[in-house]
Design a protein around this motif. Structure first.
Motif, PDB file in Angstrom:
ATOM      1  N   SER A 164       0.816  -1.211   0.000  1.00 21.94           N
ATOM      2  CA  SER A 164       0.000   0.000   0.000  1.00 21.94           C
ATOM      3  C   SER A 164       0.852   1.265   0.000  1.00 21.94           C
ATOM      4  O   SER A 164       0.540   2.230  -0.705  1.00 21.94           O
ATOM      5  CB  SER A 164      -0.938  -0.005   1.213  1.00 21.94           C
ATOM      6  OG  SER A 164      -1.872  -1.061   1.112  1.00 21.94           O
ATOM      7  N   LEU A 165       1.927   1.288   0.789  1.00 19.60           N
ATOM      8  CA  LEU A 165       2.778   2.472   0.837  1.00 19.60           C
ATOM      9  C   LEU A 165       3.569   2.646  -0.461  1.00 19.60           C
ATOM     10  O   LEU A 165       3.784   3.778  -0.914  1.00 19.60           O
ATOM     11  CB  LEU A 165       3.730   2.387   2.027  1.00 19.60           C
ATOM     12  CG  LEU A 165       3.071   2.530   3.402  1.00 19.60           C
ATOM     13  CD1 LEU A 165       4.096   2.340   4.514  1.00 19.60           C
ATOM     14  CD2 LEU A 165       2.398   3.885   3.545  1.00 19.60           C
ATOM     15  N   ILE A 166       4.000   1.544  -1.066  1.00 20.76           N
ATOM     16  CA  ILE A 166       4.685   1.637  -2.359  1.00 20.76           C
ATOM     17  C   ILE A 166       3.753   2.225  -3.405  1.00 20.76           C
ATOM     18  O   ILE A 166       4.136   3.105  -4.191  1.00 20.76           O
ATOM     19  CB  ILE A 166       5.198   0.253  -2.799  1.00 20.76           C
ATOM     20  CG1 ILE A 166       6.386  -0.170  -1.945  1.00 20.76           C
ATOM     21  CG2 ILE A 166       5.589   0.260  -4.276  1.00 20.76           C
ATOM     22  CD1 ILE A 166       6.835  -1.592  -2.183  1.00 20.76           C
ATOM     23  N   ILE A 167       2.510   1.765  -3.415  1.00 16.38           N
ATOM     24  CA  ILE A 167       1.528   2.298  -4.359  1.00 16.38           C
ATOM     25  C   ILE A 167       1.287   3.777  -4.092  1.00 16.38           C
ATOM     26  O   ILE A 167       1.246   4.594  -5.021  1.00 16.38           O
ATOM     27  CB  ILE A 167       0.217   1.494  -4.272  1.00 16.38           C
ATOM     28  CG1 ILE A 167       0.432   0.084  -4.824  1.00 16.38           C
ATOM     29  CG2 ILE A 167      -0.903   2.197  -5.034  1.00 16.38           C
ATOM     30  CD1 ILE A 167      -0.775  -0.826  -4.667  1.00 16.38           C
ATOM     31  N   ALA A 168       1.114   4.143  -2.815  1.00 16.78           N
ATOM     32  CA  ALA A 168       0.833   5.541  -2.474  1.00 16.78           C
ATOM     33  C   ALA A 168       1.975   6.450  -2.910  1.00 16.78           C
ATOM     34  O   ALA A 168       1.749   7.513  -3.505  1.00 16.78           O
ATOM     35  CB  ALA A 168       0.591   5.672  -0.969  1.00 16.78           C
ATOM     36  N   VAL A 169       3.216   6.055  -2.628  1.00 18.55           N
ATOM     37  CA  VAL A 169       4.369   6.873  -3.019  1.00 18.55           C
ATOM     38  C   VAL A 169       4.474   6.957  -4.538  1.00 18.55           C
ATOM     39  O   VAL A 169       4.732   8.027  -5.107  1.00 18.55           O
ATOM     40  CB  VAL A 169       5.666   6.299  -2.410  1.00 18.55           C
ATOM     41  CG1 VAL A 169       6.887   7.013  -2.968  1.00 18.55           C
ATOM     42  CG2 VAL A 169       5.635   6.422  -0.891  1.00 18.55           C
ATOM     43  N   GLY A 170       4.270   5.839  -5.218  1.00 12.71           N
ATOM     44  CA  GLY A 170       4.344   5.844  -6.672  1.00 12.71           C
ATOM     45  C   GLY A 170       3.278   6.717  -7.311  1.00 12.71           C
ATOM     46  O   GLY A 170       3.546   7.454  -8.267  1.00 12.71           O
ATOM     47  N   GLY A 189      -4.016  -3.345 -17.766  1.00 14.29           N
ATOM     48  CA  GLY A 189      -3.874  -4.650 -17.146  1.00 14.29           C
ATOM     49  C   GLY A 189      -3.645  -4.535 -15.650  1.00 14.29           C
ATOM     50  O   GLY A 189      -3.439  -3.446 -15.113  1.00 14.29           O
ATOM     51  N   VAL A 190      -3.670  -5.671 -14.973  1.00 11.74           N
ATOM     52  CA  VAL A 190      -3.559  -5.697 -13.518  1.00 11.74           C
ATOM     53  C   VAL A 190      -2.087  -5.716 -13.103  1.00 11.74           C
ATOM     54  O   VAL A 190      -1.196  -5.860 -13.937  1.00 11.74           O
ATOM     55  CB  VAL A 190      -4.297  -6.928 -12.944  1.00 11.74           C
ATOM     56  CG1 VAL A 190      -5.778  -6.865 -13.277  1.00 11.74           C
ATOM     57  CG2 VAL A 190      -3.687  -8.222 -13.478  1.00 11.74           C
ATOM     58  N   GLY A 191      -1.874  -5.575 -11.801  1.00 11.57           N
ATOM     59  CA  GLY A 191      -0.516  -5.586 -11.261  1.00 11.57           C
ATOM     60  C   GLY A 191      -0.186  -4.291 -10.552  1.00 11.57           C
ATOM     61  O   GLY A 191      -0.871  -3.276 -10.725  1.00 11.57           O
ATOM     62  N   ILE A 192       0.869  -4.309  -9.753  1.00 14.14           N
ATOM     63  CA  ILE A 192       1.245  -3.141  -8.964  1.00 14.14           C
ATOM     64  C   ILE A 192       1.631  -1.970  -9.868  1.00 14.14           C
ATOM     65  O   ILE A 192       1.186  -0.837  -9.670  1.00 14.14           O
ATOM     66  CB  ILE A 192       2.407  -3.489  -8.012  1.00 14.14           C
ATOM     67  CG1 ILE A 192       1.958  -4.500  -6.955  1.00 14.14           C
ATOM     68  CG2 ILE A 192       2.918  -2.232  -7.322  1.00 14.14           C
ATOM     69  CD1 ILE A 192       3.053  -4.907  -5.989  1.00 14.14           C
ATOM     70  N   LYS A 193       2.467  -2.232 -10.887  1.00 12.78           N
ATOM     71  CA  LYS A 193       2.942  -1.150 -11.749  1.00 12.78           C
ATOM     72  C   LYS A 193       1.781  -0.458 -12.456  1.00 12.78           C
ATOM     73  O   LYS A 193       1.697   0.787 -12.463  1.00 12.78           O
ATOM     74  CB  LYS A 193       3.927  -1.688 -12.778  1.00 12.78           C
ATOM     75  CG  LYS A 193       4.507  -0.612 -13.688  1.00 12.78           C
ATOM     76  CD  LYS A 193       5.490  -1.184 -14.684  1.00 12.78           C
ATOM     77  CE  LYS A 193       4.767  -1.977 -15.761  1.00 12.78           C
ATOM     78  NZ  LYS A 193       5.701  -2.418 -16.840  1.00 12.78           N
ATOM     79  N   ASN A 194       0.880  -1.230 -13.041  1.00  7.34           N
ATOM     80  CA  ASN A 194      -0.247  -0.635 -13.762  1.00  7.34           C
ATOM     81  C   ASN A 194      -1.235   0.036 -12.812  1.00  7.34           C
ATOM     82  O   ASN A 194      -1.885   1.019 -13.174  1.00  7.34           O
ATOM     83  CB  ASN A 194      -0.967  -1.696 -14.590  1.00  7.34           C
ATOM     84  CG  ASN A 194      -0.132  -2.174 -15.767  1.00  7.34           C
ATOM     85  OD1 ASN A 194       0.740  -1.457 -16.238  1.00  7.34           O
ATOM     86  ND2 ASN A 194      -0.381  -3.381 -16.231  1.00  7.34           N
ATOM     87  N   THR A 195      -1.332  -0.482 -11.588  1.00  2.07           N
ATOM     88  CA  THR A 195      -2.173   0.168 -10.585  1.00  2.07           C
ATOM     89  C   THR A 195      -1.617   1.554 -10.241  1.00  2.07           C
ATOM     90  O   THR A 195      -2.364   2.533 -10.160  1.00  2.07           O
ATOM     91  CB  THR A 195      -2.257  -0.688  -9.314  1.00  2.07           C
ATOM     92  OG1 THR A 195      -2.875  -1.940  -9.625  1.00  2.07           O
ATOM     93  CG2 THR A 195      -3.079   0.013  -8.236  1.00  2.07           C
ATOM     94  N   GLY A 211      -6.789  -5.087  -9.245  1.00  2.37           N
ATOM     95  CA  GLY A 211      -5.626  -4.344  -8.755  1.00  2.37           C
ATOM     96  C   GLY A 211      -4.461  -5.289  -8.549  1.00  2.37           C
ATOM     97  O   GLY A 211      -4.102  -6.063  -9.435  1.00  2.37           O
ATOM     98  N   VAL A 212      -3.859  -5.234  -7.374  1.00  5.24           N
ATOM     99  CA  VAL A 212      -2.782  -6.156  -7.020  1.00  5.24           C
ATOM    100  C   VAL A 212      -3.362  -7.557  -6.900  1.00  5.24           C
ATOM    101  O   VAL A 212      -4.396  -7.769  -6.260  1.00  5.24           O
ATOM    102  CB  VAL A 212      -2.122  -5.724  -5.696  1.00  5.24           C
ATOM    103  CG1 VAL A 212      -1.009  -6.692  -5.317  1.00  5.24           C
ATOM    104  CG2 VAL A 212      -1.574  -4.309  -5.819  1.00  5.24           C
ATOM    105  N   GLN A 213      -2.701  -8.510  -7.511  1.00  4.67           N
ATOM    106  CA  GLN A 213      -3.242  -9.862  -7.608  1.00  4.67           C
ATOM    107  C   GLN A 213      -2.697 -10.785  -6.517  1.00  4.67           C
ATOM    108  O   GLN A 213      -1.537 -10.640  -6.092  1.00  4.67           O
ATOM    109  CB  GLN A 213      -2.907 -10.449  -8.974  1.00  4.67           C
ATOM    110  CG  GLN A 213      -3.550  -9.712 -10.136  1.00  4.67           C
ATOM    111  CD  GLN A 213      -5.064  -9.764 -10.076  1.00  4.67           C
ATOM    112  OE1 GLN A 213      -5.670 -10.813 -10.237  1.00  4.67           O
ATOM    113  NE2 GLN A 213      -5.683  -8.610  -9.830  1.00  4.67           N
ATOM    114  N   PRO A 214      -3.539 -11.722  -6.037  1.00  5.42           N
ATOM    115  CA  PRO A 214      -3.066 -12.731  -5.095  1.00  5.42           C
ATOM    116  C   PRO A 214      -1.945 -13.560  -5.735  1.00  5.42           C
ATOM    117  O   PRO A 214      -1.894 -13.672  -6.967  1.00  5.42           O
ATOM    118  CB  PRO A 214      -4.320 -13.588  -4.849  1.00  5.42           C
ATOM    119  CG  PRO A 214      -5.469 -12.720  -5.257  1.00  5.42           C
ATOM    120  CD  PRO A 214      -4.950 -11.870  -6.375  1.00  5.42           C
TER     121      PRO A 214
END
Length: 296
Positions: free
Chosen positions: A97-103, A154-160, A239-242
């Motif tokens: 969550s913090l990585i996403i927020a900072v990005g 597409g899904v994933g952290i980077k695309n989110t 979003g972020v996938q299991p």
């Protein structure tokens, strides 16, 4: 004599900056809600940094023999449908969550600030084009825009991060433009133009430092919004996938067990709530401390 005068002016400037910093910090400390928010953010940061120390197991490793166990001494927050520790997944989820927020904030800042500066300073056709593009983006609610972009990318952290970050850009453009429109008419900006200072130097030396206060406040608020948006995308399964531990995805997988194992959804929901609340409280406190119009 010139060197002495320059040195004296530099020392006076440093003293003024130090005095302003101490005064703003004193105002922020008096805001109890902001301090609570700051403490919660520090706890989340420590959880993200010290996750392997705080939870030694693998948060993604299933253990079906212990599925849907209620909170106990062994697992303080219980286990999920695959027998994974909810506490461990929340701790590791703070990293995501913090990585996403900072990005997200980085994308919003790196794109929104230059466009806002150019739009507000030059005006005319440049301002018209940028603002019409901003209006087009603002026509969509932020979450729906992020949702549409994730569907395309597409899904994933980077695309989110990219999708939510793009949805944040119009906020920074409008914020910076509004500040620049008032600052560009100030005497010191007119004086800089009169002596032939280049526009880039005026923007970077005279205008940008004076819009940092609202940008700082918006950054704190945007981080809370980014966490909420990421959780929403994770809840919907795009979003972020299991098996990556992410709070929204944890909530989404807990829907089927909400009535006979409510702890599976309760604790990730509390983590999201406290994270968003902490950034909002800190943002409000920074606004009150940094804006001279507010007195605490």
């Amino acid at each position: 004599m010139t060197d002495i005068a320059a040195s004296s002016a530099a020392k006076a400037g440093n003293l003024t900056a130090d005095s302003t910093l101490r005064r703003n910090w004193a105002k922020l400390k008096r805001n109890k809600a902001a301090m609570v928010g700051g403490v919660l953010i520090i706890i989340y940061l420590l959880s993200a940094l010290l996750a392997p120390v705080m939870f030694s197991g693998n948060p993604a490793a299933p253990n079906l023999m212990n599925s849907l166990e209620p909170p106990s001494f062994k697992d303080p927050l219980g286990t999920d449908e695959l027998g994974r520790s909810i506490l461990g997944r929340i701790i590791y989820g703070s990293r995501v969550s913090l990585i996403i927020a900072v990005g997200v904030v980085f994308v919003g800042l790196i794109c929104g600030i230059p466009l806002g500066l150019v739009s507000g300073y030059y005006g005319g056709k440049v301002d018209f084009i940028i603002q019409r593009a901003t209006d087009a983006m603002l026509a969509f609610p932020g979450f729906l825009l992020a949702l549409a972009l994730v569907a395309v990318l597409g899904v994933g952290i980077k695309n989110t991060v990219i999708s939510i970050g793009i949805s944040m850009i119009p906020l920074y453009i409008r914020l910076v433009r509004g500040c620049v429109l008032s600052i560009r008419e100030e005497v010191y900006v007119e004086a800089a133009r009169a002596v032939g200072t280049r526009d880039v130097q005026i923007l970077l030396r005279h205008i940008l430092p004076n819009v940092m206060v609202p940008i700082t406040v918006q950054t704190s608020l945007s981080m809370g919004t980014a966490i909420l948006f990421a959780a929403g995308l994770g809840f919907l399964g795009i979003g972020v996938q299991p098996p990556t531990p992410e709070w929204g995805a944890m909530l989404g997988s807990a829907r089927s067990y909400l009535f006979h194992a409510p702890h599976v959804a309760t604790f990730p929901g509390i983590a999201i709530f406290l994270a968003v609340l902490s950034f909002n409280l800190l943002g409000d406190g920074l606004r009150d401390a940094l804006d001279p119009r507010f007195k605490i």
